[in-house]
Design a protein around this motif. Sequence first.
Motif, PDB file in Angstrom:
ATOM      1  N   ASP A 283     -70.480 -14.031  20.916  1.00  0.00           N
ATOM      2  CA  ASP A 283     -71.876 -14.212  20.536  1.00  0.00           C
ATOM      3  C   ASP A 283     -71.954 -14.231  19.009  1.00  0.00           C
ATOM      4  O   ASP A 283     -71.891 -13.180  18.389  1.00  0.00           O
ATOM      5  CB  ASP A 283     -72.677 -13.028  21.130  1.00  0.00           C
ATOM      6  N   ARG A 284     -71.998 -15.411  18.426  1.00  0.00           N
ATOM      7  CA  ARG A 284     -71.997 -15.697  16.984  1.00  0.00           C
ATOM      8  C   ARG A 284     -70.589 -15.572  16.390  1.00  0.00           C
ATOM      9  O   ARG A 284     -69.792 -14.731  16.783  1.00  0.00           O
ATOM     10  CB  ARG A 284     -72.926 -14.777  16.185  1.00  0.00           C
ATOM     11  N   PHE A 285     -70.368 -16.424  15.375  1.00  0.00           N
ATOM     12  CA  PHE A 285     -69.119 -16.380  14.604  1.00  0.00           C
ATOM     13  C   PHE A 285     -69.420 -16.981  13.228  1.00  0.00           C
ATOM     14  O   PHE A 285     -70.558 -16.846  12.743  1.00  0.00           O
ATOM     15  CB  PHE A 285     -68.002 -17.115  15.391  1.00  0.00           C
TER      16      PHE A 285
ATOM     17  N   ARG B 180     -65.312  -9.676  10.424  1.00  0.00           N
ATOM     18  CA  ARG B 180     -64.664 -10.793  11.150  1.00  0.00           C
ATOM     19  C   ARG B 180     -63.147 -10.676  11.100  1.00  0.00           C
ATOM     20  O   ARG B 180     -62.460 -10.931  12.101  1.00  0.00           O
ATOM     21  CB  ARG B 180     -65.144 -12.111  10.529  1.00  0.00           C
TER      22      ARG B 180
ATOM     23  N   ASP C  79     -82.366 -16.429  15.782  1.00  0.00           N
ATOM     24  CA  ASP C  79     -82.802 -15.278  16.581  1.00  0.00           C
ATOM     25  C   ASP C  79     -83.904 -15.728  17.538  1.00  0.00           C
ATOM     26  O   ASP C  79     -84.832 -16.435  17.140  1.00  0.00           O
ATOM     27  CB  ASP C  79     -83.347 -14.186  15.653  1.00  0.00           C
TER      28      ASP C  79
ATOM     29  N   GLU D  26     -84.317 -10.520  11.605  1.00  0.00           N
ATOM     30  CA  GLU D  26     -85.448 -10.865  12.482  1.00  0.00           C
ATOM     31  C   GLU D  26     -86.784 -10.732  11.755  1.00  0.00           C
ATOM     32  O   GLU D  26     -87.772 -11.341  12.148  1.00  0.00           O
ATOM     33  CB  GLU D  26     -85.430  -9.978  13.729  1.00  0.00           C
TER      34      GLU D  26
ATOM     35  N   ALA E 239     -72.628 -18.768  11.955  1.00  0.00           N
ATOM     36  CA  ALA E 239     -73.790 -17.929  11.630  1.00  0.00           C
ATOM     37  C   ALA E 239     -73.781 -17.548  10.154  1.00  0.00           C
ATOM     38  O   ALA E 239     -74.839 -17.446   9.526  1.00  0.00           O
ATOM     39  CB  ALA E 239     -73.806 -16.675  12.499  1.00  0.00           C
TER      40      ALA E 239
ATOM     41  N   ASP F 143     -84.564  -6.268  13.048  1.00  0.00           N
ATOM     42  CA  ASP F 143     -83.556  -5.939  12.043  1.00  0.00           C
ATOM     43  C   ASP F 143     -83.856  -6.738  10.771  1.00  0.00           C
ATOM     44  O   ASP F 143     -84.864  -7.445  10.697  1.00  0.00           O
ATOM     45  CB  ASP F 143     -82.138  -6.152  12.596  1.00  0.00           C
TER      46      ASP F 143
ATOM     47  N   ARG G 116     -71.537  -3.861  11.061  1.00  0.00           N
ATOM     48  CA  ARG G 116     -72.743  -4.512  11.594  1.00  0.00           C
ATOM     49  C   ARG G 116     -73.989  -3.680  11.295  1.00  0.00           C
ATOM     50  O   ARG G 116     -75.009  -4.213  10.877  1.00  0.00           O
ATOM     51  CB  ARG G 116     -72.592  -4.688  13.113  1.00  0.00           C
TER      52      ARG G 116
ATOM     53  N   TYR H 170     -76.923 -18.349   8.120  1.00  0.00           N
ATOM     54  CA  TYR H 170     -77.775 -17.247   7.616  1.00  0.00           C
ATOM     55  C   TYR H 170     -77.520 -16.944   6.132  1.00  0.00           C
ATOM     56  O   TYR H 170     -78.449 -16.927   5.339  1.00  0.00           O
ATOM     57  CB  TYR H 170     -77.567 -15.978   8.460  1.00  0.00           C
TER      58      TYR H 170
ATOM     59  N   ARG I 219     -89.811  -4.668  20.079  1.00  0.00           N
ATOM     60  CA  ARG I 219     -88.548  -4.286  19.455  1.00  0.00           C
ATOM     61  C   ARG I 219     -88.687  -4.191  17.936  1.00  0.00           C
ATOM     62  O   ARG I 219     -89.335  -5.022  17.308  1.00  0.00           O
ATOM     63  CB  ARG I 219     -87.526  -5.363  19.832  1.00  0.00           C
TER      64      ARG I 219
HETATM   65  P1  TYD Z   1     -77.937 -11.034  17.155  1.00  0.00           P
HETATM   66  O1  TYD Z   1     -76.623 -11.711  17.361  1.00  0.00           O
HETATM   67  O2  TYD Z   1     -79.138 -11.859  17.340  1.00  0.00           O
HETATM   68  O3  TYD Z   1     -77.921  -9.724  18.015  1.00  0.00           O
HETATM   69  P2  TYD Z   1     -79.134  -9.067  18.791  1.00  0.00           P
HETATM   70  O4  TYD Z   1     -79.349  -9.981  19.952  1.00  0.00           O
HETATM   71  O5  TYD Z   1     -78.594  -7.717  19.129  1.00  0.00           O
HETATM   72  O6  TYD Z   1     -80.285  -9.037  17.814  1.00  0.00           O
HETATM   73  O7  TYD Z   1     -78.066 -10.350  15.703  1.00  0.00           O
HETATM   74  C1  TYD Z   1     -77.166 -10.470  14.726  1.00  0.00           C
HETATM   75  C2  TYD Z   1     -77.852 -10.846  13.424  1.00  0.00           C
HETATM   76  O8  TYD Z   1     -76.862 -10.962  12.412  1.00  0.00           O
HETATM   77  C3  TYD Z   1     -78.588 -12.158  13.485  1.00  0.00           C
HETATM   78  O9  TYD Z   1     -79.875 -12.018  12.900  1.00  0.00           O
HETATM   79  C4  TYD Z   1     -77.767 -13.084  12.620  1.00  0.00           C
HETATM   80  C5  TYD Z   1     -77.050 -12.167  11.693  1.00  0.00           C
HETATM   81  N1  TYD Z   1     -75.734 -12.671  11.269  1.00  0.00           N
HETATM   82  C6  TYD Z   1     -75.555 -13.081   9.954  1.00  0.00           C
HETATM   83  O10 TYD Z   1     -76.499 -13.032   9.157  1.00  0.00           O
HETATM   84  N2  TYD Z   1     -74.338 -13.560   9.565  1.00  0.00           N
HETATM   85  C7  TYD Z   1     -73.276 -13.635  10.399  1.00  0.00           C
HETATM   86  O11 TYD Z   1     -72.178 -14.081  10.009  1.00  0.00           O
HETATM   87  C8  TYD Z   1     -73.461 -13.199  11.756  1.00  0.00           C
HETATM   88  C9  TYD Z   1     -72.312 -13.263  12.725  1.00  0.00           C
HETATM   89  C10 TYD Z   1     -74.715 -12.739  12.163  1.00  0.00           C
END
Ligand code: TYD
Length: 206
Positions: free
Chosen positions: A94-96, A73, A14, A155, A99, A152, A52, A103, A149
């Motif tokens: 944007d991410r797949f 997914r 992030d 973050e 991530a 979440d 989400r 994470y 902001r």
């Molecule tokens: P992000 O893509 O950063 O969106 P924004 O810019 O709106 O904040 O946020 C998505 C969050 O989801 C980010 O913190 C990572 C998390 N995430 C996972 O934990 N696992 C996953 O498989 C994916 C795709 C995202």
Amino acid sequence: MSLPGRFITFEGIDGAGKTTHIDALEQAWRQQGRDVVRTREPGGTALAEKLRELVLHDSMDPLTEALLVFSARRDHLQQVIRPALTRGAWVLCDRFTDATFAYQGAGRGFELAVLRQLETWVQEGLQPDLTLLFDLPPAVAASRLQAARQPDRFEALDAAFFERVRAGYLDRRSSQPDRFCVIQADASPHQVAEQVRTAIAERGFA
Ligand code: TYD
């Protein structure tokens, strides 16, 4: 089985700044008249966007989190990504799944073997053609996140979590080096954009 379209994913912790560069690429390709599908994870369909919301804002145990991310997914692949690739579109996501390994796997410490099993079931062999990994020190990324902001669930986590996420991404890159291109994201927006252009051109996608 290779589909006619191209699937490009963007990853990083992030605050890495990937969104600006996805925007630029999307705009440039649309101006060229390409069939571009811009999407994100978790999300990209009505159902996946609902999942989400849950993943980003509700407390849950790591297995529930991993299952929800992969459920989102699966729907995204079935409804959006596979149809787009089948008709020959350029999919910018944007991410797949990287991530999830970074994470839920490295960050949360969830079992990688289970994630690999879910990846196999959900993707049935489909992988991105190219993944741009925006890499930078977590302290730099944190300073970029807008102070105003509301963070979440991810973050709000501490620097040690993002160190693990960063290492998790780099491990994924080491295991599949041909798919990845690492972007040094701790640079000016201009320099980062140049790296993105070069990576895309080297693959013959420009
Ligand atoms: P992000 O893509 O950063 O969106 P924004 O810019 O709106 O904040 O946020 C998505 C969050 O989801 C980010 O913190 C990572 C998390 N995430 C996972 O934990 N696992 C996953 O498989 C994916 C795709 C995202």
